[in-house]
Design a protein around this motif. Structure first.
Motif, PDB file in Angstrom:
ATOM      1  N   UNK A  12     -19.123 130.860  32.857  1.00 40.83           N
ATOM      2  CA  UNK A  12     -21.061 131.731  32.263  1.00 40.83           C
ATOM      3  C   UNK A  12     -20.927 132.576  32.340  1.00 40.83           C
ATOM      4  N   UNK A  13     -20.291 133.993  32.226  1.00 42.41           N
ATOM      5  CA  UNK A  13     -19.802 135.523  32.558  1.00 42.41           C
ATOM      6  C   UNK A  13     -21.407 135.687  32.187  1.00 42.41           C
ATOM      7  N   UNK A  14     -21.991 136.583  32.951  1.00 44.27           N
ATOM      8  CA  UNK A  14     -23.324 136.973  33.501  1.00 44.27           C
ATOM      9  C   UNK A  14     -23.333 138.787  32.123  1.00 44.27           C
ATOM     10  N   UNK A  15     -24.260 138.822  31.873  1.00 44.24           N
ATOM     11  CA  UNK A  15     -23.877 139.885  30.561  1.00 44.24           C
ATOM     12  C   UNK A  15     -25.202 140.036  30.704  1.00 44.24           C
ATOM     13  N   UNK A  16     -25.401 141.469  30.627  1.00 47.53           N
ATOM     14  CA  UNK A  16     -26.681 142.578  30.508  1.00 47.53           C
ATOM     15  C   UNK A  16     -27.721 142.049  29.384  1.00 47.53           C
ATOM     16  N   UNK A  17     -29.266 141.657  29.394  1.00 50.23           N
ATOM     17  CA  UNK A  17     -30.004 141.339  28.677  1.00 50.23           C
ATOM     18  C   UNK A  17     -30.716 142.456  27.381  1.00 50.23           C
ATOM     19  N   UNK A  18     -31.246 142.882  26.560  1.00 51.27           N
ATOM     20  CA  UNK A  18     -31.880 144.071  26.014  1.00 51.27           C
ATOM     21  C   UNK A  18     -33.481 144.070  26.726  1.00 51.27           C
ATOM     22  N   UNK A  19     -33.832 143.280  27.204  1.00 52.82           N
ATOM     23  CA  UNK A  19     -34.996 142.871  27.858  1.00 52.82           C
ATOM     24  C   UNK A  19     -34.179 142.657  29.397  1.00 52.82           C
ATOM     25  N   UNK A  60     -14.872 130.859  27.957  1.00 51.27           N
ATOM     26  CA  UNK A  60     -16.041 132.052  28.456  1.00 51.27           C
ATOM     27  C   UNK A  60     -17.424 131.651  27.523  1.00 51.27           C
ATOM     28  N   UNK A  61     -18.782 131.960  28.644  1.00 50.34           N
ATOM     29  CA  UNK A  61     -19.670 132.029  27.293  1.00 50.34           C
ATOM     30  C   UNK A  61     -21.269 132.477  28.025  1.00 50.34           C
ATOM     31  N   UNK A  62     -21.882 133.702  27.581  1.00 54.28           N
ATOM     32  CA  UNK A  62     -22.274 134.146  27.702  1.00 54.28           C
ATOM     33  C   UNK A  62     -24.063 133.682  28.477  1.00 54.28           C
ATOM     34  N   UNK A  63     -24.156 133.997  30.076  1.00 56.82           N
ATOM     35  CA  UNK A  63     -25.424 134.182  30.334  1.00 56.82           C
ATOM     36  C   UNK A  63     -26.304 135.009  30.190  1.00 56.82           C
ATOM     37  N   UNK A  64     -27.089 135.095  29.693  1.00 53.81           N
ATOM     38  CA  UNK A  64     -28.098 135.900  29.259  1.00 53.81           C
ATOM     39  C   UNK A  64     -27.025 136.699  27.250  1.00 53.81           C
ATOM     40  N   UNK A  65     -26.894 138.547  28.134  1.00 58.07           N
ATOM     41  CA  UNK A  65     -26.662 139.282  27.337  1.00 58.07           C
ATOM     42  C   UNK A  65     -26.776 139.448  26.156  1.00 58.07           C
ATOM     43  N   UNK A  66     -27.336 139.998  25.441  1.00 60.83           N
ATOM     44  CA  UNK A  66     -28.327 140.006  24.078  1.00 60.83           C
ATOM     45  C   UNK A  66     -27.920 141.274  24.099  1.00 60.83           C
ATOM     46  N   UNK A  67     -27.946 142.178  24.882  1.00 59.95           N
ATOM     47  CA  UNK A  67     -27.408 143.267  24.797  1.00 59.95           C
ATOM     48  C   UNK A  67     -25.724 143.473  24.833  1.00 59.95           C
ATOM     49  N   UNK A  68     -25.263 142.779  25.491  1.00 56.79           N
ATOM     50  CA  UNK A  68     -23.968 142.886  25.348  1.00 56.79           C
ATOM     51  C   UNK A  68     -22.853 142.457  24.005  1.00 56.79           C
ATOM     52  N   UNK A  69     -23.499 140.985  24.117  1.00 58.58           N
ATOM     53  CA  UNK A  69     -23.161 140.145  22.520  1.00 58.58           C
ATOM     54  C   UNK A  69     -23.129 141.600  21.816  1.00 58.58           C
ATOM     55  N   UNK A  70     -24.085 142.942  21.211  1.00 60.07           N
ATOM     56  CA  UNK A  70     -24.359 142.908  20.368  1.00 60.07           C
ATOM     57  C   UNK A  70     -24.131 144.326  20.658  1.00 60.07           C
TER      58      UNK A  70
END
Length: 276
Positions: free
Chosen positions: A81-88, A125-135
């Motif tokens: 569950x890879x932590x990724x930066x969100x938009x907010x 792997x799946x994203x933890x949060x990550x709305x910024x990185x997955x775009x």
């Protein structure tokens, strides 16, 4: 779960022997439970669940290794569950080893490799949060290149409607599947039950459904509702581990990378998009 029916088999002695034949259903449901690795509420109940589940374990947390090994032992599949930066939100909410937009390609690569190494038995792997990185095409390309290198698939949690993960995964040559439903954006049993019913609605138009729940604040209620929903959903669909829904070339990639495919031992198994 499979439908059971009776077949009458004539024998030489003239007696009929009743045999139970398991007939898989055409519809499939994979439930993924996020946020393990920090001894969160509901972990015990999820581990004891009598259907195949997939657990997404956060790396570098107090119970990361315990939870991944525990899940594997009881027959659940494991994801990083890879932590990724969100938009907010604040970066410190992500925890250690997070993938953030200020990182170089090499640092992203180092962090993803370290996260994979920290979660035993991970097959994806799946994203933890990550709305910024997955775009972000640049960053996801590096993340997915490491997935390919390690023979892992990627589950896009779909925390951003504008995610580019699917397209980049095709370019890189990595198997990717998408979440369809979040079960517990609200933690009440009533809300989670409503979300479980969306699984049935989704299956009326599709052959499979992937749904994500969580341990932590909603954990015990999520586990309770999932367990209560098993008899109803099982009438029309089989619960399966996430790997059953991943495109076949993922298994070929694992073989090519020399990574042994683990087969879960299910010894005891008898709000649409928009989050973070």
């Amino acid at each position: 779960m499979a439908t059971m029916f009776i077949v009458m088999c004539p024998q030489s002695m003239g007696a009929d022997i009743k045999q139970q034949v398991s007939v898989p259903k055409s519809k499939k449901v994979a439930i993924v439970i996020d946020d393990l690795g920090n001894n969160m509420s509901g972990t015990d109940e999820i581990m004891a669940m009598q259907i195949p589940l997939t657990v997404a374990v956060r790396p570098f947390m107090p119970t990361t290794k315990r939870d991944a090994e525990w899940a594997h032992r009881v027959g659940h599949e494991v994801l990083v569950h890879l932590p990724m930066e969100p938009l907010k939100g604040k970066k410190q909410w992500l925890g250690p080893g997070a993938i953030t937009s200020d990182l170089s390609d090499e640092e992203i690569r180092r962090r993803v490799r370290a996260a994979i190494d920290d979660v035993p038995y991970a097959i994806g792997v799946n994203n933890h949060m990550g709305s910024k990185i997955t775009a972000d095409t640049r960053m996801m390309k590096v993340v997915l290149e490491v997935c390919k290198e390690r023979g892992l698939f990627f589950l896009d949690s779909k925390t951003n409607y504008w995610s580019i993960v699917d397209n980049v995964a095709k370019q890189v040559g990595v198997s990717c599947v998408d979440n369809h439903i979040f079960l517990d954006d609200k933690s009440s049993k009533r809300y989670i039950m409503k979300q479980m019913k969306l699984i049935q609605s989704h299956l009326s138009h599709h052959n499979y459904c992937i749904a994500i729940g969580h341990v932590g604040r909603p954990g015990k209620n999520t586990a309770f509702v999932i367990k209560a929903s098993i008899p109803v959903i099982s009438k029309e669909a089989d619960f399966v581990p996430i790997s059953k829904l991943v495109p076949h070339h993922w298994k070929i990639l694992r073989k090519e990378t020399g990574i042994r495919q683990t087969t879960p031992n299910h010894h005891n198994i008898t709000r649409l998009m928009g989050r973070k």
